[in-house]
Design an enzyme around this catalytic site. Structure first.
Site, PDB file in Angstrom:
ATOM      1  N   GLU A 101     -13.357  81.071 -76.515  1.00 34.67           N
ATOM      2  CA  GLU A 101     -14.261  80.910 -75.361  1.00 34.67           C
ATOM      3  C   GLU A 101     -15.130  82.157 -75.170  1.00 34.67           C
ATOM      4  OE1 GLU A 101     -13.175  81.926 -71.511  1.00 34.67           O
ATOM      5  OE2 GLU A 101     -11.024  81.883 -71.897  1.00 34.67           O
ATOM      6  N   VAL A 155     -12.453  77.927 -70.163  1.00 32.04           N
ATOM      7  CA  VAL A 155     -11.490  77.118 -70.911  1.00 32.04           C
ATOM      8  C   VAL A 155     -11.917  75.651 -70.869  1.00 32.04           C
ATOM      9  CG1 VAL A 155      -9.120  76.237 -70.901  1.00 32.04           C
ATOM     10  CG2 VAL A 155      -9.536  78.692 -70.659  1.00 32.04           C
ATOM     11  N   LYS A 169      -2.802  82.554 -65.648  1.00 29.38           N
ATOM     12  CA  LYS A 169      -2.990  83.918 -65.117  1.00 29.38           C
ATOM     13  C   LYS A 169      -2.094  84.144 -63.897  1.00 29.38           C
ATOM     14  CE  LYS A 169      -7.635  83.694 -65.498  1.00 29.38           C
ATOM     15  NZ  LYS A 169      -7.928  82.858 -66.672  1.00 29.38           N
TER      16      LYS A 169
HETATM   17  N1  PSU Z   1      -8.403  84.310 -69.990  1.00 32.04           N
HETATM   18  C1  PSU Z   1      -8.616  85.655 -69.884  1.00 32.04           C
HETATM   19  N2  PSU Z   1      -9.687  86.064 -69.150  1.00 32.04           N
HETATM   20  C2  PSU Z   1     -10.552  85.175 -68.545  1.00 32.04           C
HETATM   21  C3  PSU Z   1     -10.326  83.777 -68.665  1.00 32.04           C
HETATM   22  C4  PSU Z   1      -9.233  83.396 -69.406  1.00 32.04           C
HETATM   23  O1  PSU Z   1      -7.852  86.466 -70.415  1.00 32.04           O
HETATM   24  O2  PSU Z   1     -11.517  85.601 -67.895  1.00 32.04           O
HETATM   25  C5  PSU Z   1     -11.293  82.801 -68.002  1.00 32.04           C
HETATM   26  C6  PSU Z   1     -11.289  81.435 -68.697  1.00 32.04           C
HETATM   27  O3  PSU Z   1     -12.619  81.153 -69.088  1.00 32.04           O
HETATM   28  C7  PSU Z   1     -10.828  80.456 -67.650  1.00 32.04           C
HETATM   29  C8  PSU Z   1     -11.354  81.110 -66.421  1.00 32.04           C
HETATM   30  O4  PSU Z   1     -11.324  79.163 -67.855  1.00 32.04           O
HETATM   31  O5  PSU Z   1     -10.986  82.477 -66.631  1.00 32.04           O
HETATM   32  C9  PSU Z   1     -10.746  80.517 -65.158  1.00 32.04           C
HETATM   33  O6  PSU Z   1     -11.699  80.519 -64.158  1.00 32.04           O
HETATM   34  P1  PSU Z   1     -11.503  79.623 -62.839  1.00 32.04           P
HETATM   35  O7  PSU Z   1     -10.231  80.140 -62.226  1.00 32.04           O
HETATM   36  O8  PSU Z   1     -12.728  79.905 -62.000  1.00 32.04           O
HETATM   37  O9  PSU Z   1     -11.414  78.219 -63.294  1.00 32.04           O
END
Ligand code: PSU
Ligand code: MN
Length: 315
Positions: A30, A111, A164
């Site tokens: 990504e 993602v 996360k």
């Molecule tokens: N994994 C990481 N760092 C990131 C991400 C994933 O180590 O920044 C990103 C991915 O693109 C994931 C996004 O889809 O964080 C999640 O964002 P949100 O919580 O706004 O969906």
């Protein structure tokens, strides 16, 4: 969806095209992690190192982004640099993809966004850092990452270090269960927690061997059970953050996000960046280490999946 009409929006790089023509396995990567997840220049350096690791194991990396009104499958070094340092790239999830393409904007795919593009391009394995999930306090904010809904519908295996740790991991797993998304743990019984190895929650299945992971995933898809599979790979022990410290920093960053009225797609980049500052940069080193480790697991899975012919049925 008509795949042939989607095809006209895709542009594959020469190495990706060559790999696909030769039947060599591909691993999608990504670009939100590059544009919004890590600071420059570590973001671009990490992206290149991750690509090299995948190549070294015999698979072809395909970093995915939106550039010049096309979905780009595989980026050049210059394009990675542009994404990593422009500061202007949009964060592109399912909702944002048509607009980014129609506007000709520079777009970094999340993602969810990357899964969509990987599936359109015929790529079955995708490596990231940590998936998005149900945010803490989601009962008030309704903040649930579009990544989860994408996992429910799009057939791509997502190799990650869990969800996360800024999230509510228990609720994230409940959501995945409801939507029929299997979570495979690799190397341990529990689901990983991004900066730390153990979320405290058991994964649905533990499968350490890439060939067995591949059989599981292929069986799901052979049965017509569309949707993703989460492959959870814990951060290597020496690079993991102390759990109590990361939890304290996370709570502080969450409180600051609340005070500053940060909402929507800005939440995750804000939290990652604040935690990086609060840990004096150590969380960034952990993030880099876990992504590289995931890249190795993802390349092995891609090789194993390529060995299980599509639609071959039981051995
Ligand atoms: N994994 C990481 N760092 C990131 C991400 C994933 O180590 O920044 C990103 C991915 O693109 C994931 C996004 O889809 O964080 C999640 O964002 P949100 O919580 O706004 O969906
Ligand atoms: Mn969100």
């Amino acid at each position: 969806m008509n795949p042939s009409s989607a095809e006209s929006w895709l542009v594959r790089s020469a190495p990706v095209l060559a790999a696909q023509t030769a039947g060599r396995p591909l691993v999608a990567l990504e670009s939100t992690i590059v544009a919004h997840g890590m600071p420059y220049p570590e973001n671009v350096r990490t992206a290149r190192e991750v690509e090299a690791l995948i190549r070294g194991l015999g698979a072809e990396p395909a970093t995915i982004a939106v550039i010049g009104g096309r979905i780009r499958i595989g980026l050049s070094d210059d394009e990675l640099e542009l994404l990593g340092r422009s500061g202007q790239a949009r964060k592109v999830s399912r909702r944002d993809l048509p607009a980014a393409l129609a506007d000709g904007a520079l777009g970094a795919t999340t993602v969810a966004g990357t899964m969509i593009c990987a599936a359109l391009a015929g790529i079955e394995v995708f490596v990231t850092g940590g998936i998005g999930g149900v945010h803490r306090g989601a009962q008030e904010s309704f903040d649930i990452s579009a990544d989860l809904q994408e996992l429910a519908r799009t057939s791509v295996a997502v190799v990650c270090a869990g969800a996360k740790s800024i999230l509510d991991i228990g609720l994230t797993l409940e959501y995945l269960e409801t939507h029929g998304v299997p979570v495979l743990a690799c190397g341990q019984d529990n689901f990983a927690a991004f900066y730390t190895r153990d979320s405290g929650f058991r994964a649905d299945f533990r499968i350490d061997d890439p060939a067995q992971q591949a059989r599981f995933i292929r069986t799901k898809w052979d049965l017509g059970l569309a949707g993703g599979v989460v492959v959870s790979v814990p951060v290597p022990e020496p690079a993991a953050m102390p759990a109590q410290e990361i939890e304290a920093m996370t709570r502080q960053a969450l409180a600051e996000a609340g005070e500053q009225g940060i909402t929507g797609k800005a939440v995750t980049p804000f939290l990652l960046s604040r935690i990086k500052s609060l840990t004096g940069g150590r969380s960034l080193a952990t993030n880099i280490a876990l992504v590289k480790h995931n890249a190795e697991a993802g390349a092995r899975l891609a090789l194993a999946l390529a060995d299980t012919a599509r639609g071959a049925g039981p051995a």
